[in-house]
Enzyme design. Structure first.
Site, PDB file in Angstrom:
ATOM      1  N   PRO A  17      -1.885  -3.982  -6.207  1.00  0.00           N
ATOM      2  CG  PRO A  17      -0.516  -2.559  -7.840  1.00  0.00           C
ATOM      3  CD  PRO A  17      -2.110  -2.878  -7.005  1.00  0.00           C
ATOM      4  CG  ASN A  18       2.554  -7.316  -7.757  1.00  0.00           C
ATOM      5  OD1 ASN A  18       2.470  -8.270  -8.996  1.00  0.00           O
ATOM      6  ND2 ASN A  18       3.214  -6.299  -8.355  1.00  0.00           N
ATOM      7  NE  ARG A  25       4.646  -8.537  -4.183  1.00  0.00           N
ATOM      8  CZ  ARG A  25       4.276  -6.975  -3.464  1.00  0.00           C
ATOM      9  NH1 ARG A  25       3.376  -7.263  -3.267  1.00  0.00           N
ATOM     10  NH2 ARG A  25       4.577  -6.007  -4.400  1.00  0.00           N
ATOM     11  CE1 TYR A  30       5.234  -5.747   0.763  1.00  0.00           C
ATOM     12  CE2 TYR A  30       6.282  -7.822  -0.702  1.00  0.00           C
ATOM     13  CZ  TYR A  30       5.973  -6.279  -0.577  1.00  0.00           C
ATOM     14  OH  TYR A  30       6.256  -5.383  -1.205  1.00  0.00           O
ATOM     15  CG  ASN A  82      -1.555  -3.039   1.266  1.00  0.00           C
ATOM     16  OD1 ASN A  82      -0.495  -1.859   0.025  1.00  0.00           O
ATOM     17  ND2 ASN A  82      -1.208  -4.092   1.247  1.00  0.00           N
ATOM     18  CB  ALA A  85       3.621  -1.133  -6.661  1.00  0.00           C
ATOM     19  CG  HIS A  88       5.385   4.238  -3.786  1.00  0.00           C
ATOM     20  ND1 HIS A  88       5.495   4.291  -2.309  1.00  0.00           N
ATOM     21  CD2 HIS A  88       5.309   2.580  -3.831  1.00  0.00           C
ATOM     22  CE1 HIS A  88       5.446   2.927  -1.209  1.00  0.00           C
ATOM     23  NE2 HIS A  88       5.538   2.036  -2.174  1.00  0.00           N
ATOM     24  CG  ASP A  95      -6.421  13.657  -8.210  1.00  0.00           C
ATOM     25  OD1 ASP A  95      -6.103  13.575  -7.126  1.00  0.00           O
ATOM     26  OD2 ASP A  95      -5.790  13.778  -9.589  1.00  0.00           O
ATOM     27  CG  HIS A 108       1.872   0.728   2.936  1.00  0.00           C
ATOM     28  ND1 HIS A 108       1.694   0.544   1.708  1.00  0.00           N
ATOM     29  CD2 HIS A 108       1.354   1.700   3.235  1.00  0.00           C
ATOM     30  CE1 HIS A 108       1.316   1.550   1.351  1.00  0.00           C
ATOM     31  NE2 HIS A 108       1.250   2.524   2.321  1.00  0.00           N
ATOM     32  CG  LEU A 109       1.429  -6.643   4.055  1.00  0.00           C
ATOM     33  CD1 LEU A 109       0.676  -7.381   2.592  1.00  0.00           C
ATOM     34  CD2 LEU A 109       0.477  -7.593   4.868  1.00  0.00           C
ATOM     35  CB  SER A 110       7.025  -3.714   3.941  1.00  0.00           C
ATOM     36  OG  SER A 110       6.714  -2.962   3.174  1.00  0.00           O
ATOM     37  NE  ARG A 119       9.579  -1.347  -2.292  1.00  0.00           N
ATOM     38  CZ  ARG A 119       8.712  -1.695  -2.706  1.00  0.00           C
ATOM     39  NH1 ARG A 119       7.847  -1.456  -3.397  1.00  0.00           N
ATOM     40  NH2 ARG A 119       9.843  -2.669  -4.074  1.00  0.00           N
TER      41      ARG A 119
END
Ligand code: DQA
Length: 151
Positions: A17-18, A25, A30, A82, A85, A88, A95, A108-110, A119
């Site tokens: 998402p996002n 963003r 990012y 990736n 969110a 977390h 699963d 993850h980019l960050s 996080r």
């Protein structure tokens, strides 16, 4: 290092998402690159190595789960994800990856460990072949190169 145990021809790259908002963003975190641009670079890299890549971005957990289930049927042999969110929060997505039992790299980019404490925990890392966090879009490239080298 042990040599990888899998033979890779078909790679699925999943964006959570996002990530469709990359470019606009929180660019301080990012970067300025759009998802389209990142995917285009990865496509080129795959093409140069005669590897097939499929991309899927979705903001809904259920759509990502369904796409992972589909990967068990469509010849996918490696996943780069990736989870954004959902990293977390999502036991369901974890699963799904466990269910299809395909090797995957978490990207993850960050650097999630240098950010807020919520996080710092990932529901995916212990199942992943490896985790790349904090190298920006380069992280996807390095993950793809690893997957390609395990060809
Ligand atoms: C992210 C890190 C997550 O904590 C965050 O929720 C994201 C993106 C990253 O790529 O750095 O959406 O996965």
């Amino acid at each position: 290092m042990n040599s990888p145990k899998f033979s890779v021809k078909n790679i699925l790259i999943l964006h959570g998402p996002n990530l469709n908002m990359l470019g606009m963003r929180e660019p301080g975190i990012y970067g300025h690159e759009t998802l389209q641009h990142i995917n285009r670079n990865l496509s080129q890299l795959a093409e140069d190595s005669h590897i097939k890549v499929n991309f899927f971005q979705h903001n809904a957990e259920s759509a990502l789960i369904d796409r992972i289930h589909q990967a068990a049927q469509d010849g996918t042999d490696f996943i780069i994800i990736n989870p954004a969110a959902y990293t977390h929060t999502s036991i369901a997505l974890r699963d799904a990856l466990a269910a299809v039992n395909l090797p995957f790299i978490e990207v993850h980019l960050s650097n999630i460990f240098s950010r807020e404490s919520f996080r710092h925990h990932s529901y995916f890392s212990d199942l992943a072949v490896g985790v790349i966090s904090g190298l920006g879009a380069k992280g996807y490239e390095l993950a793809l190169k690893y997957a390609i080298d395990s060809h």
